[in-house]
Write an enzyme that holds these catalytic residues in place. Structure first.
Site, PDB file in Angstrom:
ATOM      1  N   LYS A  31       0.825  -1.215   0.000  1.00  0.00           N
ATOM      2  CA  LYS A  31       0.000   0.000   0.000  1.00  0.00           C
ATOM      3  C   LYS A  31       0.860   1.267   0.000  1.00  0.00           C
ATOM      4  O   LYS A  31       0.626   2.182  -0.803  1.00  0.00           O
ATOM      5  CB  LYS A  31      -0.918  -0.018   1.217  1.00  0.00           C
ATOM      6  CG  LYS A  31      -1.698   1.267   1.439  1.00  0.00           C
ATOM      7  CD  LYS A  31      -2.644   1.109   2.608  1.00  0.00           C
ATOM      8  CE  LYS A  31      -1.929   0.880   3.913  1.00  0.00           C
ATOM      9  NZ  LYS A  31      -1.185   2.104   4.365  1.00  0.00           N
ATOM     10  N   THR A  32       1.828   1.341   0.907  1.00  0.00           N
ATOM     11  CA  THR A  32       2.659   2.544   0.995  1.00  0.00           C
ATOM     12  C   THR A  32       3.422   2.770  -0.299  1.00  0.00           C
ATOM     13  O   THR A  32       3.568   3.903  -0.770  1.00  0.00           O
ATOM     14  CB  THR A  32       3.637   2.429   2.175  1.00  0.00           C
ATOM     15  OG1 THR A  32       2.894   2.217   3.380  1.00  0.00           O
ATOM     16  CG2 THR A  32       4.465   3.693   2.323  1.00  0.00           C
ATOM     17  N   ASP A 215      -4.895   7.902   2.780  1.00  0.00           N
ATOM     18  CA  ASP A 215      -4.470   6.569   3.196  1.00  0.00           C
ATOM     19  C   ASP A 215      -5.372   6.085   4.322  1.00  0.00           C
ATOM     20  O   ASP A 215      -5.926   6.878   5.078  1.00  0.00           O
ATOM     21  CB  ASP A 215      -3.019   6.643   3.659  1.00  0.00           C
ATOM     22  CG  ASP A 215      -2.401   5.275   3.874  1.00  0.00           C
ATOM     23  OD1 ASP A 215      -2.969   4.283   3.385  1.00  0.00           O
ATOM     24  OD2 ASP A 215      -1.345   5.196   4.529  1.00  0.00           O
ATOM     25  N   GLU A 216      -5.517   4.753   4.459  1.00  0.00           N
ATOM     26  CA  GLU A 216      -6.338   4.149   5.516  1.00  0.00           C
ATOM     27  C   GLU A 216      -7.748   4.736   5.513  1.00  0.00           C
ATOM     28  O   GLU A 216      -8.314   5.093   6.552  1.00  0.00           O
ATOM     29  CB  GLU A 216      -5.686   4.344   6.893  1.00  0.00           C
ATOM     30  CG  GLU A 216      -4.279   3.774   7.004  1.00  0.00           C
ATOM     31  CD  GLU A 216      -4.234   2.258   7.068  1.00  0.00           C
ATOM     32  OE1 GLU A 216      -5.299   1.619   6.925  1.00  0.00           O
ATOM     33  OE2 GLU A 216      -3.142   1.697   7.244  1.00  0.00           O
ATOM     34  N   GLN A 246      -9.789  -4.133   7.432  1.00  0.00           N
ATOM     35  CA  GLN A 246      -8.977  -3.629   8.536  1.00  0.00           C
ATOM     36  C   GLN A 246      -9.607  -2.419   9.219  1.00  0.00           C
ATOM     37  O   GLN A 246      -8.920  -1.642   9.874  1.00  0.00           O
ATOM     38  CB  GLN A 246      -7.569  -3.266   8.041  1.00  0.00           C
ATOM     39  CG  GLN A 246      -6.794  -4.459   7.514  1.00  0.00           C
ATOM     40  CD  GLN A 246      -5.373  -4.091   7.144  1.00  0.00           C
ATOM     41  OE1 GLN A 246      -4.522  -3.864   8.009  1.00  0.00           O
ATOM     42  NE2 GLN A 246      -5.099  -4.043   5.856  1.00  0.00           N
ATOM     43  N   ARG A 601      -0.257  -9.056  11.124  1.00  0.00           N
ATOM     44  CA  ARG A 601       0.961  -8.358  11.563  1.00  0.00           C
ATOM     45  C   ARG A 601       2.175  -9.260  11.400  1.00  0.00           C
ATOM     46  O   ARG A 601       3.311  -8.800  11.471  1.00  0.00           O
ATOM     47  CB  ARG A 601       0.867  -7.947  13.045  1.00  0.00           C
ATOM     48  CG  ARG A 601      -0.257  -6.990  13.441  1.00  0.00           C
ATOM     49  CD  ARG A 601      -0.363  -5.782  12.559  1.00  0.00           C
ATOM     50  NE  ARG A 601      -1.312  -6.013  11.477  1.00  0.00           N
ATOM     51  CZ  ARG A 601      -1.346  -5.320  10.344  1.00  0.00           C
ATOM     52  NH1 ARG A 601      -0.473  -4.368  10.126  1.00  0.00           N
ATOM     53  NH2 ARG A 601      -2.244  -5.581   9.413  1.00  0.00           N
TER      54      ARG A 601
END
Length: 746
Positions: A31-32, A215-216, A246, A601
């Site tokens: 994603k980043t 983002d998010e 998420q 994670r």
């Protein structure tokens, strides 16, 4: 970064030319990397200057990571509008401070000071803590603000015993206005009001930003969504990146419905799904994907691993929480003996109270560890809050709460009576702190009068230092010198241990040193104001964490969001813990997403534990394994398989069905079939029945999408018949028979 370095889906997202774009980016899907590449692509493609792009992240840590990686890829790039919703809002509000009748260096009230304000307010109103809990009132005010509800509307729409909370909300806001201060939630609410009510300001920022990247996005609350719409003009110049699986911040006001309904709210939106997981091993990806696939009202995302092999997810049943902690401690030590670092490992749990057995077990085993509370703990130390109060009242002369805190710290002869008289004077609007002290001195005598006048002179001088650009290091030295605070601490006159407090003072001075000359020129702000804002925002940021060279982390799952570790231990996979005892149907869905976040994670290994007995809050329980373990396929795990008793209440399982109005299915573009939503049945008009249907158990059925499977459980009657089916291709799924379109094969 060039497009050839990205996979096809990432390339499609980065190079999208026009109109709103939704990028569904599951955990570990790069994603980043996509956000950075899209930002650089837009700058190159259209030749925009870097201040024409607004990039909004969920945490300050994510913003720093973005800027760091951009600088490595392109050292000349310095995007100036990258930050969280709150930091972006604070910057805009300071730019528009005069229009809002605020000083440029208005105070951002943090959590402890907010609670103190509320306690003072309750005292003045004659309301006891038993009638209104300050923490609950602060939470209620925060929810009102996140929903965009001002005090007038809160009073108009609130009745019964909660009406007093709405009235206190109004008084609380009046107090903030008197102090020229905003709390954390006010940053967004005040900016949204400004943009809605002032067309000139709104058009200024709409012209400023050619494109907005968020983002998010799944973690946005209604107020943040309103802000996004106000800044994005015709809703065309927007790229949002997120993962509905998420979305775990509903308690903060986040609404997963924003990402689910994006195609409807932003007509013509393009949708791209990133499906390759680069983070985790194949067994972890298989286990997590299968577990989350049983969620309702979600985009379909068929995750695939890069093929990196690894050990299966390890499931372990323990006798008690103490056995659980000792098991994890032994496993950590074994991994360290084989070459792993302590910092490579994290223990995740649903509630902070679960950390206690691990703290004890790790201490006994000599395992170094850290908890997230250490960072907030530093800023909650008395000496740190005292000195920050001196800085705040220097930067904002109207800050009554900070002035009240330091009025007699260190002791200067102004006790409770002086404090009471100051409170009486503090209601006068427009009076600076030194003017209040000058008036107070007229009502005092002897040493108290001299102290009040001397303190007033010091405050006026400190305010001049702030305005001329002196940094926080100089201000702190000024106040330590004028007050003798350091000597007061070192001699133990404060009534607390001195040595540790002296080290804390030195640490605060070290932190302040980098906010010196030149900051004002770059930001049009005073260095002291920038320092105070950085500290205030960092304390409210869920992404801020203390990092240690080599320690095991003990974190709640919420605290671990956005982090990754080679080795993860998920503790307490039990009913009424994870998921927590269901409050409503939607909660169970968020608990499933929380479980998924915990699993994802992990990079190299994942262990999940549950206990046969557990003591929590003074009670010993015999919990059942978490229902989410049921949805992890056998081929992805090793160790103890949980046994689910037939008497498991059906209501716990069927309670996962959320009403349609919470997650309206979006109208997805036909060109993007991979992002279809699972259908959600209409809300039931009667509670689900718990009738067992043994005649279904053992039957072989065929589903149009999941293929062949065997019925393991069956409950309910008629339209409420629910089947638990283990499919050969995708593990266990729970389906309502009337919607499943099943064919019985045997």
């Amino acid at each position: 970064m060039i497009l050839e370095e990205l996979n096809p889906a990432q390339q499609e997202a980065v190079s999208h030319e026009g109109g709103p774009l939704l990028v569904l980016a599951p955990a570990g899907s790069g994603k980043t990397r996509v956000v950075i590449a899209r930002l650089l692509y837009l700058l190159d493609r259209y030749g925009w200057s870097e201040d024409r792009l607004l990039v909004v992240t969920f945490t300050r840590k994510a913003a720093r990571e973005l800027l760091h990686r951009i600088s490595r890829l392109r050292p000349s790039s310095r995007p100036s509008w990258v930050g969280t919703f709150h930091s972006v809002a604070a910057r805009m509000l300071r730019q528009q401070a005069e229009r809002l009748d605020l000083p440029r260096e208005f105070t951002i009230v943090d959590g402890p000071d907010q609670l103190q304000m509320i306690r003072d307010l309750l005292g003045r109103q004659g309301v006891s803590d038993k009638e209104v809990d300050p923490k609950k009132l602060a939470g209620r005010i925060g929810k009102w603000k996140s929903a965009g509800v001002d005090p007038v509307e809160a009073i108009r729409t609130t009745f019964g015993p909660f009406r007093v909370q709405a009235e206190l909300y109004a008084a609380y806001q009046d107090n903030l206005a008197l102090q020229k201060a905003l709390d954390f939630d006010d940053l967004l609410l005040t900016l949204v009001r400004c943009l809605e009510q002032d067309p000139e300001v709104r058009e200024t920022y709409q012209r400023q930003f050619e494109h907005i990247l968020v983002d998010e996005y799944q973690d946005t609350n209604p107020l943040q969504e309103r802000l996004l719409r106000l800044l994005s003009r015709d809703r065309q110049n927007v790229t949002v990146v997120g993962d509905d699986d998420q979305s775990i911040y509903r308690f903060r006001g986040a609404e997963v419905g924003h990402i689910l309904s994006f195609p409807k709210e932003y007509p013509g939106a393009r949708q791209v799904v990133l499906t390759v997981n680069y983070r985790s091993t194949r067994p972890i990806v298989t286990a997590a994907s299968s577990m989350i696939s049983s969620a309702l009202a979600r985009y379909r995302k068929d995750m695939v691993s890069t093929g990196r092999p690894g050990e299966p997810v390890f499931l372990k049943k323990l006798d008690s929480e103490w056995a659980e902690a000792r098991f994890v401690a032994r496993t950590i030590q074994e991994k360290v003996e084989r070459g792993a670092m302590f910092r490579d490992q994290v223990v995740l749990f649903r509630m902070n109270v679960q950390a206690q057995p691990f703290i004890r077990a790790f201490a006994e085993a000599g395992i170094p560890f850290q908890t997230r509370g250490a960072v907030q703990g530093f800023f909650n130390r008395r000496e740190i809050r005292d000195l920050l109060a001196y800085l705040r009242v220097s930067a904002n002369p109207f800050d009554r709460i900070s002035l009240g805190r330091i009025l007699n710290v260190p002791p200067r002869g102004m006790g409770e009576k002086a404090r009471e008289r100051l409170d009486q004077q503090a209601g006068n609007p427009g009076l600076s702190s030194w003017e209040l002290l000058e008036r107070l001195s007229l009502e005092l005598s002897g040493k108290a009068r001299e102290s009040a006048r001397a303190f007033a002179n010091d405050l006026e001088e400190a305010s001049r230092m702030v305005r001329r650009g002196d940094g926080p290091f100089s201000l702190l030295q000024f106040w330590l010198s004028r007050t003798g605070y350091e000597q007061w601490v070192s001699e133990g006159e404060s009534g607390e241990e001195g040595p540790g407090r002296e080290e804390n003072l030195k640490e605060l001075l070290r932190m302040s040193e980098r906010f010196g000359d030149g900051i004002g020129e770059l930001t049009d702000r005073t260095p002291t104001g920038v320092f105070l804002e950085e500290l205030a925002l960092s304390q409210e940021d869920p992404g801020e964490a203390g990092e240690s060279p080599d320690r095991v982390s003990l974190l709640t799952i919420h605290q671990a969001k956005g982090l990754e570790f080679p080795h993860v231990y998920l503790a307490g996979a039990e009913e009424d813990i994870l998921p927590m005892k269901s409050r409503d149907k939607v909660d169970v869905e968020e608990e499933r997403r929380l479980f998924y976040v915990a699993m994802t994670r992990a990079r190299d290994s994942l262990a999940i534990t549950w206990c046969l007995t557990r003591q929590l809050f003074g009670r010993t329980e015999s919990p059942r394994p978490s229902r989410f373990l049921r949805d992890i396929p056998p081929e992805a795990v090793q160790g103890d398989r949980p046994v689910f008793r037939p008497e498991t209440p059906v209501s716990r399982q069927t309670s996962e069905l959320p009403p349609r109005k919470v997650f309206p299915p979006p109208s997805l573009a036909p060109s993007r079939p991979a992002t279809s939503l699972r259908s959600v049945p209409e809300k039931r008009t009667s509670p689900p029945t718990e009738v067992l249907r043994p005649e279904w158990i053992g039957k072989t059925v065929v589903h149009p999408r999941f293929g062949r499977g065997r019925v393991e459980e069956a409950h309910g009657e008629g339209g409420d018949l629910e089947l638990s089916i283990r499919f050969e291709s995708s593990g266990v799924r729970r389906l309502l028979e009337r919607f499943a379109n099943l064919q019985v094969d045997g």
